[in-house]
Motif scaffolding. Structure first.
Motif, mmCIF file in Angstrom:
data_model
loop_
_atom_site.group_PDB
_atom_site.id
_atom_site.type_symbol
_atom_site.label_atom_id
_atom_site.label_comp_id
_atom_site.label_asym_id
_atom_site.label_seq_id
_atom_site.Cartn_x
_atom_site.Cartn_y
_atom_site.Cartn_z
ATOM 1 N N MET A 58 -6.747 1.144 4.072
ATOM 2 C CA MET A 58 -6.623 0.026 3.182
ATOM 3 C C MET A 58 -5.829 0.464 1.948
ATOM 4 N N ILE A 59 -4.998 -0.432 1.442
ATOM 5 C CA ILE A 59 -4.163 -0.161 0.277
ATOM 6 C C ILE A 59 -4.891 -0.655 -0.962
ATOM 7 N N LEU A 60 -4.947 0.182 -1.977
ATOM 8 C CA LEU A 60 -5.540 -0.189 -3.261
ATOM 9 C C LEU A 60 -4.400 -0.419 -4.240
ATOM 10 N N ILE A 61 -4.373 -1.600 -4.854
ATOM 11 C CA ILE A 61 -3.308 -1.981 -5.783
ATOM 12 C C ILE A 61 -3.901 -2.163 -7.170
ATOM 13 N N PHE A 62 -3.360 -1.426 -8.140
ATOM 14 C CA PHE A 62 -3.729 -1.616 -9.539
ATOM 15 C C PHE A 62 -2.658 -2.472 -10.182
ATOM 16 N N SER A 63 -3.059 -3.596 -10.777
ATOM 17 C CA SER A 63 -2.084 -4.480 -11.383
ATOM 18 C C SER A 63 -2.723 -5.298 -12.494
ATOM 19 N N THR A 64 -1.867 -5.904 -13.306
ATOM 20 C CA THR A 64 -2.360 -6.843 -14.308
ATOM 21 C C THR A 64 -2.496 -8.216 -13.659
ATOM 22 N N ASN A 65 -3.252 -9.075 -14.304
ATOM 23 C CA ASN A 65 -3.467 -10.422 -13.775
ATOM 24 C C ASN A 65 -2.138 -11.177 -13.691
ATOM 25 N N GLN A 66 -1.933 -11.849 -12.590
ATOM 26 C CA GLN A 66 -0.763 -12.704 -12.375
ATOM 27 C C GLN A 66 0.570 -11.996 -12.573
ATOM 28 N N LYS A 125 2.423 -10.900 -0.927
ATOM 29 C CA LYS A 125 2.896 -11.858 0.099
ATOM 30 C C LYS A 125 3.379 -11.102 1.334
ATOM 31 N N TRP A 126 4.134 -10.007 1.122
ATOM 32 C CA TRP A 126 4.625 -9.201 2.236
ATOM 33 C C TRP A 126 3.485 -8.497 2.961
ATOM 34 N N LEU A 127 2.547 -7.959 2.204
ATOM 35 C CA LEU A 127 1.407 -7.281 2.839
ATOM 36 C C LEU A 127 0.630 -8.251 3.731
ATOM 37 N N LYS A 128 0.447 -9.469 3.251
ATOM 38 C CA LYS A 128 -0.248 -10.489 4.060
ATOM 39 C C LYS A 128 0.558 -10.814 5.318
ATOM 40 N N ALA A 129 1.868 -10.975 5.158
ATOM 41 C CA ALA A 129 2.729 -11.284 6.305
ATOM 42 C C ALA A 129 2.696 -10.161 7.340
ATOM 43 N N LEU A 130 2.559 -8.917 6.869
ATOM 44 C CA LEU A 130 2.519 -7.762 7.763
ATOM 45 C C LEU A 130 1.110 -7.465 8.283
ATOM 46 N N GLY A 131 0.132 -8.231 7.817
ATOM 47 C CA GLY A 131 -1.242 -8.033 8.268
ATOM 48 C C GLY A 131 -1.889 -6.761 7.728
ATOM 49 N N LYS A 132 -1.441 -6.298 6.574
ATOM 50 C CA LYS A 132 -1.982 -5.074 5.968
ATOM 51 C C LYS A 132 -3.213 -5.397 5.121
ATOM 52 N N ALA A 133 -4.222 -4.558 5.236
ATOM 53 C CA ALA A 133 -5.428 -4.716 4.428
ATOM 54 C C ALA A 133 -5.182 -4.126 3.043
ATOM 55 N N PHE A 134 -5.616 -4.826 2.000
ATOM 56 C CA PHE A 134 -5.418 -4.355 0.636
ATOM 57 C C PHE A 134 -6.504 -4.919 -0.271
ATOM 58 N N ILE A 153 -9.991 3.759 1.394
ATOM 59 C CA ILE A 153 -8.665 3.645 0.783
ATOM 60 C C ILE A 153 -7.756 4.703 1.394
ATOM 61 N N THR A 154 -6.638 4.273 1.945
ATOM 62 C CA THR A 154 -5.685 5.205 2.553
ATOM 63 C C THR A 154 -4.488 5.471 1.648
ATOM 64 N N SER A 155 -4.151 4.480 0.807
ATOM 65 C CA SER A 155 -3.024 4.654 -0.099
ATOM 66 C C SER A 155 -3.226 3.783 -1.332
ATOM 67 N N VAL A 156 -2.517 4.168 -2.398
ATOM 68 C CA VAL A 156 -2.678 3.513 -3.693
ATOM 69 C C VAL A 156 -1.310 3.167 -4.250
ATOM 70 N N SER A 206 -6.013 11.755 -4.758
ATOM 71 C CA SER A 206 -5.626 12.567 -3.598
ATOM 72 C C SER A 206 -5.014 11.734 -2.468
ATOM 73 N N LYS A 207 -5.107 10.418 -2.561
ATOM 74 C CA LYS A 207 -4.541 9.544 -1.534
ATOM 75 C C LYS A 207 -3.023 9.439 -1.716
ATOM 76 N N LYS A 208 -2.341 8.954 -0.684
ATOM 77 C CA LYS A 208 -0.905 8.698 -0.816
ATOM 78 C C LYS A 208 -0.702 7.673 -1.934
ATOM 79 N N HIS A 209 0.309 7.903 -2.765
ATOM 80 C CA HIS A 209 0.529 7.067 -3.944
ATOM 81 C C HIS A 209 1.963 6.588 -4.087
#
Length: 159
Positions: free
Chosen positions: A1-9, A18-27, A59-62, A102-105
């Motif tokens: 699963m991909i962990l994304i750190f971001s600000t709101n909106q 949008k791309w992750l959803k289209a590719l069926g990636k868990a995040f 979490i596999t990548s960040v 320690s995860k892929k970043h």
């Protein structure tokens, strides 16, 4: 699963999602205003906020875009207990951050505040093509639709 750190909106993050959803990636997207508690479940470390919850081992990548990981610190009325538990909480937080680190970043919170001028110089030295740039203390010479404007932030200083 991909962990994304971001600000709101944050627009760029929204487009990547949008791309992750289209590719069926868990995040999981962590917003800058989320506060997590460190818990255990099934003998595994578990992070939980009002919006998200996840096992850190899943979490596999960040992708660190912006923001950060805010962890709730508990406090106790007894000063001795509070001092001991503060140390325990510090080590738990350190474990969580080190495990995620320690995860892929793509980017890391620890190197998120870089000197843009040094980055441009280094990129140029290693042969990367960089856009022309100039330094200014106002935007009088900025050509609309032709100039990218970046602030050179000054932290903890008052003018």
């Amino acid at each position: 699963m991909i962990l994304i750190f971001s600000t709101n909106q944050e627009t760029t993050t929204n487009e990547v999602i949008k791309w992750l959803k289209a590719l069926g990636k868990a995040f999981i997207r962590i917003h800058e205003d989320e506060i997590f508690e460190i818990k255990t479940d099934q003998n595994k470390v578990f992070l939980q906020s009002q919006r998200n919850s996840f096992f850190i081992e899943d979490i596999t990548s960040v992708w660190y875009r912006r923001g950060g990981l805010n962890i709730k610190r508990l406090s106790y009325t007894n000063p001795s207990v509070n001092a001991h538990m503060n140390e325990v909480q510090h080590w738990l937080e350190d474990y969580v951050r080190a495990t995620l680190k320690s995860k892929k970043h793509i980017n890391k919170e620890s190197n998120s505040d870089v000197n843009k001028l040094l980055v441009l110089e280094k990129a140029k030295k290693v042969g990367l093509e960089i856009p022309e740039y100039f330094l200014a203390d106002n935007t009088d010479l900025v050509s609309l639709d032709k100039t990218i404007v970046k602030s050179l932030r000054v932290k903890n200083e008052s003018f």
